[in-house]
Structure formats: C-alpha cells, structure tokens
Scaffold this motif. Sequence first.
Motif, PDB file in Angstrom:
ATOM      1  N   LEU A  91       0.842  -1.195   0.000  1.00 18.85           N
ATOM      2  CA  LEU A  91       0.000   0.000   0.000  1.00 18.85           C
ATOM      3  C   LEU A  91       0.878   1.245   0.000  1.00 18.85           C
ATOM      4  CD1 LEU A  91      -2.820  -0.809   2.597  1.00 18.85           C
ATOM      5  CD2 LEU A  91      -2.914  -0.994   0.114  1.00 18.85           C
ATOM      6  N   THR A  92       0.404   2.288  -0.629  1.00 18.68           N
ATOM      7  CA  THR A  92       1.126   3.547  -0.599  1.00 18.68           C
ATOM      8  C   THR A  92       0.940   4.215   0.767  1.00 18.68           C
ATOM      9  OG1 THR A  92      -0.760   4.837  -1.407  1.00 18.68           O
ATOM     10  CG2 THR A  92       0.697   3.846  -3.064  1.00 18.68           C
ATOM     11  N   SER A  93       1.796   5.168   1.067  1.00 23.42           N
ATOM     12  CA  SER A  93       1.667   5.896   2.339  1.00 23.42           C
ATOM     13  C   SER A  93       0.305   6.588   2.464  1.00 23.42           C
ATOM     14  CB  SER A  93       2.799   6.915   2.479  1.00 23.42           C
ATOM     15  OG  SER A  93       4.045   6.261   2.566  1.00 23.42           O
ATOM     16  N   PRO A  94      -0.198   7.249   1.408  1.00 23.29           N
ATOM     17  CA  PRO A  94      -1.533   7.845   1.517  1.00 23.29           C
ATOM     18  C   PRO A  94      -2.626   6.810   1.786  1.00 23.29           C
ATOM     19  CG  PRO A  94      -0.348   8.818  -0.328  1.00 23.29           C
ATOM     20  CD  PRO A  94       0.467   7.661   0.146  1.00 23.29           C
ATOM     21  N   GLU A  95      -2.507   5.613   1.189  1.00 25.92           N
ATOM     22  CA  GLU A  95      -3.508   4.567   1.434  1.00 25.92           C
ATOM     23  C   GLU A  95      -3.459   4.101   2.884  1.00 25.92           C
ATOM     24  OE1 GLU A  95      -3.885   2.455  -2.970  1.00 25.92           O
ATOM     25  OE2 GLU A  95      -2.268   1.854  -1.608  1.00 25.92           O
ATOM     26  N   ARG A  96      -2.262   3.925   3.420  1.00 23.47           N
ATOM     27  CA  ARG A  96      -2.140   3.508   4.824  1.00 23.47           C
ATOM     28  C   ARG A  96      -2.693   4.585   5.756  1.00 23.47           C
ATOM     29  NH1 ARG A  96       2.978   1.654   3.102  1.00 23.47           N
ATOM     30  NH2 ARG A  96       3.980   3.478   4.034  1.00 23.47           N
ATOM     31  N   ARG A  97      -2.377   5.841   5.455  1.00 26.10           N
ATOM     32  CA  ARG A  97      -2.882   6.931   6.301  1.00 26.10           C
ATOM     33  C   ARG A  97      -4.403   7.010   6.221  1.00 26.10           C
ATOM     34  NH1 ARG A  97       1.627   9.804   4.318  1.00 26.10           N
ATOM     35  NH2 ARG A  97       0.313  10.861   2.776  1.00 26.10           N
ATOM     36  N   ALA A  98      -4.953   6.743   5.051  1.00 25.66           N
ATOM     37  CA  ALA A  98      -6.410   6.784   4.893  1.00 25.66           C
ATOM     38  C   ALA A  98      -7.071   5.743   5.789  1.00 25.66           C
ATOM     39  CB  ALA A  98      -6.793   6.547   3.433  1.00 25.66           C
ATOM     40  N   ILE A  99      -6.501   4.547   5.840  1.00 20.84           N
ATOM     41  CA  ILE A  99      -7.054   3.498   6.695  1.00 20.84           C
ATOM     42  C   ILE A  99      -6.956   3.893   8.161  1.00 20.84           C
ATOM     43  CG2 ILE A  99      -6.765   1.107   7.467  1.00 20.84           C
ATOM     44  CD1 ILE A  99      -5.756   0.422   4.667  1.00 20.84           C
ATOM     45  N   GLU A 100      -5.771   4.323   8.572  1.00 22.89           N
ATOM     46  CA  GLU A 100      -5.559   4.655   9.982  1.00 22.89           C
ATOM     47  C   GLU A 100      -6.416   5.834  10.418  1.00 22.89           C
ATOM     48  OE1 GLU A 100      -1.407   5.316  10.217  1.00 22.89           O
ATOM     49  OE2 GLU A 100      -0.869   3.210   9.903  1.00 22.89           O
ATOM     50  N   THR A 101      -6.500   6.866   9.581  1.00 21.11           N
ATOM     51  CA  THR A 101      -7.262   8.057   9.947  1.00 21.11           C
ATOM     52  C   THR A 101      -8.754   7.771   9.979  1.00 21.11           C
ATOM     53  OG1 THR A 101      -5.585   9.483   8.945  1.00 21.11           O
ATOM     54  CG2 THR A 101      -7.759  10.453   9.338  1.00 21.11           C
ATOM     55  N   PHE A 102      -9.243   7.072   8.963  1.00 21.42           N
ATOM     56  CA  PHE A 102     -10.679   6.841   8.854  1.00 21.42           C
ATOM     57  C   PHE A 102     -11.167   5.861   9.911  1.00 21.42           C
ATOM     58  CE2 PHE A 102     -14.526   5.352   6.466  1.00 21.42           C
ATOM     59  CZ  PHE A 102     -15.172   6.575   6.487  1.00 21.42           C
ATOM     60  N   LEU A 103     -10.447   4.758  10.086  1.00 21.03           N
ATOM     61  CA  LEU A 103     -10.888   3.765  11.065  1.00 21.03           C
ATOM     62  C   LEU A 103     -10.557   4.192  12.490  1.00 21.03           C
ATOM     63  CD1 LEU A 103     -10.048   0.341   9.370  1.00 21.03           C
ATOM     64  CD2 LEU A 103     -12.177   1.621   9.381  1.00 21.03           C
ATOM     65  N   GLY A 104      -9.517   5.022  12.639  1.00 24.03           N
ATOM     66  CA  GLY A 104      -9.134   5.452  13.979  1.00 24.03           C
ATOM     67  C   GLY A 104     -10.182   6.297  14.668  1.00 24.03           C
ATOM     68  N   GLY A 105     -11.106   6.892  13.911  1.00 25.22           N
ATOM     69  CA  GLY A 105     -12.145   7.718  14.510  1.00 25.22           C
ATOM     70  C   GLY A 105     -13.392   6.962  14.900  1.00 25.22           C
ATOM     71  N   ALA A 106     -13.395   5.638  14.746  1.00 28.07           N
ATOM     72  CA  ALA A 106     -14.601   4.848  15.065  1.00 28.07           C
ATOM     73  C   ALA A 106     -14.880   4.862  16.564  1.00 28.07           C
ATOM     74  CB  ALA A 106     -14.422   3.416  14.585  1.00 28.07           C
ATOM     75  N   VAL A 107     -16.173   4.934  16.916  1.00 23.65           N
ATOM     76  CA  VAL A 107     -16.558   5.040  18.324  1.00 23.65           C
ATOM     77  C   VAL A 107     -17.058   3.725  18.894  1.00 23.65           C
ATOM     78  CG1 VAL A 107     -17.089   7.491  18.149  1.00 23.65           C
ATOM     79  CG2 VAL A 107     -18.885   5.819  17.684  1.00 23.65           C
ATOM     80  N   ASP A 108     -17.522   2.797  18.057  1.00 24.45           N
ATOM     81  CA  ASP A 108     -17.973   1.497  18.545  1.00 24.45           C
ATOM     82  C   ASP A 108     -17.870   0.497  17.409  1.00 24.45           C
ATOM     83  OD1 ASP A 108     -20.191   1.915  16.873  1.00 24.45           O
ATOM     84  OD2 ASP A 108     -21.391   2.732  18.509  1.00 24.45           O
ATOM     85  N   VAL A 109     -18.258  -0.748  17.678  1.00 30.76           N
ATOM     86  CA  VAL A 109     -18.060  -1.803  16.693  1.00 30.76           C
ATOM     87  C   VAL A 109     -18.887  -1.572  15.435  1.00 30.76           C
ATOM     88  CG1 VAL A 109     -19.839  -3.339  17.631  1.00 30.76           C
ATOM     89  CG2 VAL A 109     -17.894  -4.295  16.389  1.00 30.76           C
ATOM     90  N   ASP A 110     -20.114  -1.055  15.590  1.00 32.27           N
ATOM     91  CA  ASP A 110     -20.924  -0.773  14.403  1.00 32.27           C
ATOM     92  C   ASP A 110     -20.248   0.273  13.529  1.00 32.27           C
ATOM     93  OD1 ASP A 110     -23.122  -2.513  14.835  1.00 32.27           O
ATOM     94  OD2 ASP A 110     -23.879  -1.178  16.377  1.00 32.27           O
TER      95      ASP A 110
END
Length: 345
Positions: A91-110
């Motif tokens: 994965l490119t660095s932007p793709e990895r950051r996209a995963i970490e940033t987007f999923l890192g803001g999740a508040v619960d399992v749903d």
Amino acid sequence: MPEDRRLPSEDRRLEVLRAIVEDYVETQEPVGSRALVERHQLGVSPATIRNDMAVLEEEGLIAQPHTSAGRVPTDKGYRLFVDRLSQVKALTSPERRAIETFLGGAVDVDDVVQRSVKVLAQLTNQVAIVQYPSLTRSTVRHVEVVALEGARVLVVVITSSGRVEQRIVELEATPGDGLLSDVRSRIMTAAVGQRLPEASLRLADVIGTFAPADRPLVTSVVTTLTHVFSDERSDERVAVGGTANLARFGRDFDTSIRPVLEALEEQVVLLKLLGEATTDPTVRIGLETGTEGLPGTAVVSSAYGTSEQALAMLGTLGPTRMDYPGTMAAVGAVARYVGRQLADG
C-alpha cells in the motif's frame, strides 16, 4: 542480444502470462504480441512471444475472444497468476494513512464495520463486504445489570469484539439493590473471559448458588443472557458498500450485472462468498466462489480478529479482471487494522 538472457521456456511463459494479465487489467483490451514487446522487457523476439502465447492458449490459460484479436486471461490463467504472485503490492503511504485516519475515529463496533466497508470500497473501487464480529467466537468482557422503573432490569453485555448487546428483563417483583449487586458479581465471576458458548454453560450453575426465594429473578436474568450468548442470528449480519462501483465494470461480467446485484441482496450468499476464515487474503475466481450465476466474478477475502481468535470475515467482490495484488494488499491491511481496533477497544 536479448535472446542471450532469456529465461527457461516455462518461466518465460509465466512472465508472458503475467504481462497479459497486467495489461488486460489496465486496458480492458485483448493483448497482442506486439503490445507485449513494446510494453515489457521480456528479452525475446516477437516470434518467441507468439509461440509462448500459443502454448498458453493450448493450456487454457489465455483465450482469443475474436478472430485476429489479442488474447485475454481465462479464469485458469488468473488462478495461476495469483498462485505465482511472489509478493503482494504494498500500500502507498496515503492509502495507509487513509485506513488509519478513517478507522481510527470509530466510536464502537458498528462504526468500525461501517467505516471498514467505506474505506475498503474506496481503496479497491469494488464492492466491499464486512461481516459483523461473531458473538459466538467472542469472549465476555463485561456484564452489567441495571435496575429500571418497576419490576424491570436492563442487562448489558460487552464482548471482546466490542459488541454491546442490551436486553430488558421483565420480573415478577421489584428487586432490591443488594440482590442485583450480588447477581451482577456472581455473573461476572462466572462469565468474564469465557467464550460465549462456555459462558452460557457456566451461568446455568450460578442459579443454584442463590437462595430459593431469589432464584426466579436470577433465572430470568440468566435465561436472557443465555439467549444473548447463543444468538446465532447476530453472526449473519453483513454490511455492504461500494455497490455503485459495479457500474464501472458492466462489460466485464460474462452475461449481465443483474445476478451480481441480486447476490448482494442475500445475506446468506454474501457469507458464502466470503468463505471460511483464514488470516491471509484468499482469492476465489469465477466458479471457485461456489455461487451459480457469478462466473465473471472474483472475491478476495480475509478473516479479522485477535491473534488468538478470528471474529469474522471481510472482503471485496469484483470482476475477474481486477488488480489482484492491490486488492489483496488492501483487504489484508484493513483486516489487520480492524482486528487491532477491536482488540484495543
């Protein structure tokens, strides 16, 4: 001369197949020998490449869709290409950051599941499918028993996957705070850290530890918890995203896109498409999906969870003409990140 550094014939034909797959995925046009010579450093003459293509066609790895046209990979050709992948595209660095940033803001399992579907669909430009974490594979992290107005209590279960299940229990009489505290304590002792099926068995023994007068209340609470722990329907929940991406591949599917859309509406079919749990991305091509009516479809899937236990599956669905190395990288990366999210939650 280029001929001096040519590979053994079998290895060279695999390189020709790889080049055909890569070009066809990129251009969506049948690939000819001249294009292979111009685009790839294969180190052999056009005549040798034509001979190699003839052998690949005889072996059923490529096919000629039209007279005087180039060749396209068959399902068998894609299968060999995937099996011989020496490495998955990073994965490119932007793709990895996209995963970490987007999923890192999740508040619960749903929220984790819904965000996973979106980011996976965006990374692959395919349909993303994420199964909700399996209750029956999870362990009990916490149980709460809360008094409500009248003869009712709220039972809350938090699992190791971050799932929160709530049930209201109707009782025959209003319970005292001391009894509820005792019930909560003994249930926690029996259930926390246990997988849900084992927790159900241990809870049955809790009822007999209370005085006979208190057992009807305890039985109601334990029965409700047992139903929560054994609710197999919760293991069949699937989130789907990126269906609109299919519009980009209308001509890729063998007959029409309609069977694919119909399959996406059936939860049981989606679970079947994801397949059995395995921590490494699994690729199933065409008839390998085991689903009738989807011969032009490929599925890339992976289990996610903790290092000790797979909780559920996620993956993508698209045409057989897909970027397999890139899709496998995206599916594997999202699966690993979701597993860490739930383990830390």
